[in-house]
Design a protein around this motif. Structure first.
Motif, PDB file in Angstrom:
ATOM      1  N   TYR A 138       0.830  -1.202   0.000  1.00 22.03           N
ATOM      2  CA  TYR A 138       0.000   0.000   0.000  1.00 22.03           C
ATOM      3  C   TYR A 138       0.868   1.257   0.000  1.00 22.03           C
ATOM      4  N   GLN A 139       2.056   1.196   0.613  1.00 22.05           N
ATOM      5  CA  GLN A 139       2.951   2.351   0.557  1.00 22.05           C
ATOM      6  C   GLN A 139       3.431   2.599  -0.865  1.00 22.05           C
ATOM      7  N   ALA A 140       3.754   1.520  -1.588  1.00 23.40           N
ATOM      8  CA  ALA A 140       4.171   1.678  -2.978  1.00 23.40           C
ATOM      9  C   ALA A 140       2.998   2.064  -3.865  1.00 23.40           C
ATOM     10  N   CYS A 141       1.791   1.597  -3.534  1.00 21.25           N
ATOM     11  CA  CYS A 141       0.612   1.876  -4.348  1.00 21.25           C
ATOM     12  C   CYS A 141       0.293   3.360  -4.378  1.00 21.25           C
ATOM     13  N   LEU A 142       0.438   4.042  -3.234  1.00 23.63           N
ATOM     14  CA  LEU A 142       0.099   5.463  -3.183  1.00 23.63           C
ATOM     15  C   LEU A 142       0.907   6.255  -4.191  1.00 23.63           C
ATOM     16  N   VAL A 143       2.179   5.912  -4.357  1.00 24.84           N
ATOM     17  CA  VAL A 143       3.042   6.622  -5.299  1.00 24.84           C
ATOM     18  C   VAL A 143       2.545   6.455  -6.730  1.00 24.84           C
ATOM     19  N   ARG A 144       1.932   5.321  -7.015  1.00 25.52           N
ATOM     20  CA  ARG A 144       1.453   5.053  -8.376  1.00 25.52           C
ATOM     21  C   ARG A 144       0.052   5.601  -8.615  1.00 25.52           C
ATOM     22  N   LEU A 145      -0.605   6.086  -7.548  1.00 31.28           N
ATOM     23  CA  LEU A 145      -1.959   6.613  -7.690  1.00 31.28           C
ATOM     24  C   LEU A 145      -2.013   8.131  -7.724  1.00 31.28           C
ATOM     25  N   VAL A 146      -1.101   8.809  -7.041  1.00 32.46           N
ATOM     26  CA  VAL A 146      -1.202  10.262  -6.909  1.00 32.46           C
ATOM     27  C   VAL A 146       0.080  10.922  -7.401  1.00 32.46           C
ATOM     28  N   ARG A 147      -0.021  12.243  -7.638  1.00 31.97           N
ATOM     29  CA  ARG A 147       1.157  13.020  -8.001  1.00 31.97           C
ATOM     30  C   ARG A 147       2.082  13.119  -6.801  1.00 31.97           C
ATOM     31  N   ARG A 148       3.346  13.351  -7.051  1.00 31.95           N
ATOM     32  CA  ARG A 148       4.311  13.406  -5.955  1.00 31.95           C
ATOM     33  C   ARG A 148       4.084  14.615  -5.052  1.00 31.95           C
ATOM     34  N   ASP A 149       3.528  15.704  -5.590  1.00 30.58           N
ATOM     35  CA  ASP A 149       3.252  16.836  -4.723  1.00 30.58           C
ATOM     36  C   ASP A 149       2.005  16.610  -3.862  1.00 30.58           C
ATOM     37  N   GLN A 150       1.318  15.487  -4.050  1.00 29.68           N
ATOM     38  CA  GLN A 150       0.168  15.145  -3.221  1.00 29.68           C
ATOM     39  C   GLN A 150       0.489  14.065  -2.186  1.00 29.68           C
ATOM     40  N   LEU A 151       1.768  13.645  -2.139  1.00 28.34           N
ATOM     41  CA  LEU A 151       2.117  12.531  -1.273  1.00 28.34           C
ATOM     42  C   LEU A 151       1.927  12.861   0.207  1.00 28.34           C
ATOM     43  N   VAL A 152       2.250  14.097   0.608  1.00 26.47           N
ATOM     44  CA  VAL A 152       2.107  14.437   2.019  1.00 26.47           C
ATOM     45  C   VAL A 152       0.645  14.361   2.433  1.00 26.47           C
ATOM     46  N   CYS A 153      -0.251  14.941   1.614  1.00 24.23           N
ATOM     47  CA  CYS A 153      -1.679  14.880   1.932  1.00 24.23           C
ATOM     48  C   CYS A 153      -2.177  13.441   1.930  1.00 24.23           C
ATOM     49  N   GLY A 154      -1.729  12.663   0.942  1.00 23.57           N
ATOM     50  CA  GLY A 154      -2.147  11.268   0.879  1.00 23.57           C
ATOM     51  C   GLY A 154      -1.656  10.476   2.071  1.00 23.57           C
ATOM     52  N   ASN A 155      -0.374  10.651   2.431  1.00 22.84           N
ATOM     53  CA  ASN A 155       0.164   9.942   3.589  1.00 22.84           C
ATOM     54  C   ASN A 155      -0.504  10.398   4.879  1.00 22.84           C
ATOM     55  N   SER A 156      -0.810  11.702   4.965  1.00 19.54           N
ATOM     56  CA  SER A 156      -1.480  12.200   6.160  1.00 19.54           C
ATOM     57  C   SER A 156      -2.832  11.517   6.343  1.00 19.54           C
ATOM     58  N   SER A 157      -3.578  11.364   5.250  1.00 19.57           N
ATOM     59  CA  SER A 157      -4.883  10.709   5.330  1.00 19.57           C
ATOM     60  C   SER A 157      -4.747   9.237   5.704  1.00 19.57           C
ATOM     61  N   LEU A 158      -3.802   8.550   5.063  1.00 25.02           N
ATOM     62  CA  LEU A 158      -3.627   7.128   5.331  1.00 25.02           C
ATOM     63  C   LEU A 158      -3.089   6.882   6.737  1.00 25.02           C
ATOM     64  N   GLU A 159      -2.125   7.724   7.161  1.00 21.59           N
ATOM     65  CA  GLU A 159      -1.580   7.547   8.502  1.00 21.59           C
ATOM     66  C   GLU A 159      -2.603   7.922   9.572  1.00 21.59           C
ATOM     67  N   GLY A 160      -3.476   8.900   9.258  1.00 21.60           N
ATOM     68  CA  GLY A 160      -4.536   9.241  10.190  1.00 21.60           C
ATOM     69  C   GLY A 160      -5.479   8.074  10.419  1.00 21.60           C
ATOM     70  N   SER A 161      -5.840   7.390   9.333  1.00 14.35           N
ATOM     71  CA  SER A 161      -6.726   6.233   9.486  1.00 14.35           C
ATOM     72  C   SER A 161      -6.013   5.097  10.215  1.00 14.35           C
ATOM     73  N   ARG A 162      -4.710   4.968   9.990  1.00 14.25           N
ATOM     74  CA  ARG A 162      -3.950   3.926  10.694  1.00 14.25           C
ATOM     75  C   ARG A 162      -3.914   4.217  12.192  1.00 14.25           C
ATOM     76  N   SER A 163      -3.765   5.510  12.535  1.00 15.72           N
ATOM     77  CA  SER A 163      -3.758   5.884  13.949  1.00 15.72           C
ATOM     78  C   SER A 163      -5.113   5.600  14.587  1.00 15.72           C
ATOM     79  N   ALA A 164      -6.191   5.926  13.860  1.00 16.24           N
ATOM     80  CA  ALA A 164      -7.526   5.647  14.385  1.00 16.24           C
ATOM     81  C   ALA A 164      -7.720   4.146  14.587  1.00 16.24           C
ATOM     82  N   ALA A 165      -7.176   3.356  13.659  1.00 16.73           N
ATOM     83  CA  ALA A 165      -7.285   1.900  13.802  1.00 16.73           C
ATOM     84  C   ALA A 165      -6.496   1.407  15.004  1.00 16.73           C
ATOM     85  N   GLN A 166      -5.354   2.036  15.281  1.00 16.92           N
ATOM     86  CA  GLN A 166      -4.558   1.637  16.436  1.00 16.92           C
ATOM     87  C   GLN A 166      -5.289   1.944  17.738  1.00 16.92           C
TER      88      GLN A 166
END
Length: 441
Positions: A138-166
């Motif tokens: 899934y970490q590699a998938c994000l790079v293939r789905l979004v532009r590189r200037d959107q990676l911080v926003c994308g990671n923030s969303s994914l890491e936020g959901s991971r934190s909620a799951a924790q």
């Protein structure tokens, strides 16, 4: 950020200005969130299954947890090499199916009384191994789905959901076992993986397999290429060293910390759990801040400051004395601050790694950093236990907490601290032997 009409991906496909307008990103987010909930709930359900249904003792329970964690060390490098040659969507879908079947089989066998501890060990190892595949993919998938200037926003969303799951996953797993039964709780965990499968399989964007069409490289050669790429890149090399320093020191701290709270501060099990739970809300706030602070202050300053805050706050713990009415609020504040700082570092580091790494090297770079960082954790735990026995809890906690400052120190003394608000372009992937042969031909 470019408008939706002007932004174009590497493949020529228009990219919306907001990630949440991208249906494929939403499907990845839903799938990853469901997968994390299933994984976190399973970390509680399987041990409780062993204790409540199979009457496992402390040694057997420790062995079960070790079996679930072992794939991180045993498989990470291999998984990174394999994922870089496969379509990430396929990897995630297959791992969701595998985890659903494994937990479903455990539930059925448990209901009929057929499941023993050896079989549960196998299931724990299988679920852990499949989770390693999913997490790298899934970490590699994000790079293939979004532009590189959107990676911080994308990671923030994914890491936020991971934190909620924790936060919610373990509580959900424990509640399901209490309200229903351990086998039924295992079925419930499997349902999360099914939801993840249903969401991720609906990702429509065509993903070309990131592999050479020449004769495939051997796995060991591809692992060596990943290791060499990380070592030769100054930013990734620093991330690797800082991660190793943090994981080693943090493992030592937690060994002493979990003894210090009940024995020195005389906290009950519920109070210890409450204090540790404060890390989750802090991580949620850290995920939100990670989408904003680097764009204002720069990635390097944010990384160093967040690491210094999150790691340095543990220096306050050895000074705590008094009744739980005083110590518990202080511990809540400490763990909340740690969650904020550590999550800021996690999101920013992931964005740096994904940005400077070419697509065909994403899995191996992630796996190499994970392998090096996590590989030092057992040694840190042993050191923490030795120091606690030799020096006492307060002194050893102060010493190990001071050691956590090695991580921000490594980043502050490296070129990583000079990263500004714009991340560097990806480096060229190393030329493999097979590609070199093909090019020369």
């Amino acid at each position: 950020m470019p408008s939706a009409s002007s932004a174009v991906s590497d493949s020529g496909r228009p990219v919306p200005s907001s990630l949440w307008r991208d249906s494929d990103f939403r499907r990845l987010w839903v799938g990853q969130t469901a997968s994390q909930l299933g994984e976190q709930a399973g970390l509680v359900v399987l041990p409780l299954f062993a204790v409540l249904t199979l009457h496992a003792g402390a040694t057997e329970l420790g062995a079960l947890r070790a079996m679930g964690q072992a794939p991180i060390l045993l498989l990470s490098l291999f998984v990174g090499a394999w994922v870089d040659r496969w379509r990430t969507r396929t990897v995630m879908v297959l791992t969701d199916v595998g985890r659903t079947l494994a937990l479903g089989a455990a539930a059925v066998a448990g209901l009929f009384g057929w499941l023993g501890l050896p079989a549960l060990f196998v299931i724990a190892f299988a679920v852990g191994a499949l989770s390693v595949f999913f997490d790298v993919a899934y970490q590699a998938c994000l790079v293939r789905l979004v532009r590189r200037d959107q990676l911080v926003c994308g990671n923030s969303s994914l890491e936020g959901s991971r934190s909620a799951a924790q936060i919610g996953g373990p509580a959900l797993g424990g509640a399901l076992v209490s309200l229903l039964s351990a086998p039924i709780a295992a079925v419930s965990s499997a349902l999360f993986f099914t939801l993840s499968f249903l969401s991720i399989r609906r990702i429509r964007r065509v993903e070309s397999a990131p592999e050479d069409r020449e004769r495939p490289s051997r796995v060991w050669r591809r692992i060596h290429e990943g290791l060499r790429f990380v070592v030769n890149d100054s930013a990734l090399r620093t991330v690797c060293l800082a991660s190793a320093a943090f994981q080693f020191s943090f493992a030592a701290v937690m060994t002493v910390y979990l003894l210090f709270l009940p024995r020195e501060l005389h906290l009950s099990g519920a109070a210890v759990g409450l204090a540790l739970a404060a890390t989750g809300p802090g991580a949620l706030l850290g995920s939100v801040l990670a989408a904003r602070l680097p764009n204002r202050f720069g990635y390097g300053p944010v990384l160093v400051a967040a690491a210094a805050l999150g790691d340095g706050v543990f220096l306050c713990v050895p000074a705590l004395h008094g009744s739980p009415t005083v110590t518990v609020p202080a511990l809540l504040a400490v763990n909340f601050a740690f969650g904020v700082g550590s999550q800021l570092v996690n999101v920013a580091v992931m964005a740096v790694r994904q940005t400077v790494t070419p697509d065909g090297m994403q899995g191996r770079a992630a796996a190499t950093i994970t392998f090096v960082g996590m590989g030092f954790s057992p040694l840190g735990s042993l050191l923490g236990g030795f120091l606690a026995e030799a020096w006492g809890l307060r002194t050893s906690l102060l010493a190990t907490a001071t050691g956590m400052l090695l991580s921000p120190a490594v980043m502050a003394l490296s070129p990583l601290v000079r990263l500004g608000r714009t991340l560097p372009a990806p480096q060229n992937a190393p030329l493999t032997a097979d590609r070199a042969k093909g090019d020369s031909g």
